[in-house]
Scaffold this motif. Sequence first.
Motif, PDB file in Angstrom:
ATOM      1  N   LEU A   1      33.067   9.628 -26.608  1.00  0.00           N
ATOM      2  CA  LEU A   1      34.149   9.069 -27.418  1.00  0.00           C
ATOM      3  C   LEU A   1      33.929   7.581 -27.705  1.00  0.00           C
ATOM      4  O   LEU A   1      33.230   6.893 -26.958  1.00  0.00           O
ATOM      5  N   SER A   2      34.558   7.088 -28.756  1.00  0.00           N
ATOM      6  CA  SER A   2      34.585   5.645 -29.020  1.00  0.00           C
ATOM      7  C   SER A   2      35.518   4.977 -28.014  1.00  0.00           C
ATOM      8  O   SER A   2      36.330   5.642 -27.360  1.00  0.00           O
ATOM      9  N   GLY A   3      35.419   3.655 -27.901  1.00  0.00           N
ATOM     10  CA  GLY A   3      36.301   2.915 -27.003  1.00  0.00           C
ATOM     11  C   GLY A   3      37.773   3.146 -27.315  1.00  0.00           C
ATOM     12  O   GLY A   3      38.598   3.328 -26.426  1.00  0.00           O
ATOM     13  N   GLY A   4      38.090   3.164 -28.595  1.00  0.00           N
ATOM     14  CA  GLY A   4      39.488   3.383 -29.005  1.00  0.00           C
ATOM     15  C   GLY A   4      39.977   4.757 -28.589  1.00  0.00           C
ATOM     16  O   GLY A   4      41.097   4.920 -28.100  1.00  0.00           O
ATOM     17  N   GLN A   5      39.098   5.752 -28.768  1.00  0.00           N
ATOM     18  CA  GLN A   5      39.476   7.111 -28.362  1.00  0.00           C
ATOM     19  C   GLN A   5      39.628   7.201 -26.850  1.00  0.00           C
ATOM     20  O   GLN A   5      40.543   7.848 -26.346  1.00  0.00           O
TER      21      GLN A   5
END
Length: 227
Positions: A136-140
């Motif tokens: 996942l991305s950091g935001g996710q």
Amino acid sequence: AVSIQLQHCGKTYPNGAQALQPLNLEIAPGETLVLLGPSGCGKTTTLRMIAGLEFPDAGGRVMFGDEDVTALPIEKRGVGMVFQNYALFPNMTVGENIAYGLKIRKVAPAERLQRIETLLEMVHLQGLGHRRVDQLSGGQKQRVALARALAVEPRVLLLDEPLTALDAKLREAVRADLNRLLRKLGITAIYVTHDQGEAMALGDRIVVMERGKIAQIGTPQEIYFQP
Ligand code: ADP
Ligand code: ADP
């Protein structure tokens, strides 16, 4: 929602460092209170005392509503926490991360899946339940951490620099969603940051801290738009 009171809560660490002068602080039910200040001013120590990860020096009390939680450890307080570095279980799926606390509480599988579904929608991660979190991305990741914290229906939500590790664009998106969610849930929340913009965007009130003391406290208007 529950109120929180810190009564005469100071903190001296075993090595003799006085992180906090004894302070009093009252947080209204459903309020988002931001602790703002530079590194080392005592924000995290204050948050950890509310969480039950640190205990105040003798004479200090932490109240949740009418309940004295001063001596209760974290798992008995009903708090959810979100950290700067996500602290997810890297080799579990999104769903397993979110369901972790529910499993410990022996929530039945069918209800767990239902709750996972609802939480995924809440943080805008529909369809990603089976994804491994290291993909996942950091935001996710931070959205998963938020869903995991909320899964057990905590009385209090504690957030320690939750946007600091994100790049500017993600930071804005997660901040907007977080803001909406905090309003909608009406949960009592404490939010630690060194970022003035975040404090103004998210705080019902802001506590400005300096060197282990409260320097100022008020609404964003009161603090930043005095004539
Ligand atoms: P902030 O979150 O605002 O950066 P902290 O609450 O982490 O501030 O730290 C406040 C002060 O307490 C700092 O001077 C820090 O070095 C000190 N401190 C924090 N944790 C410990 C600890 N476990 N032992 C000794 N000193 C600590
Ligand atoms: P289990 O006990 O089978 O691991 P849990 O109740 O702990 O089940 O829930 C986590 C499981 O559900 C994981 O296998 C996860 O990948 C899966 N899962 C996560 N999100 C969803 C979803 N939205 N729909 C269906 N299954 C999901």
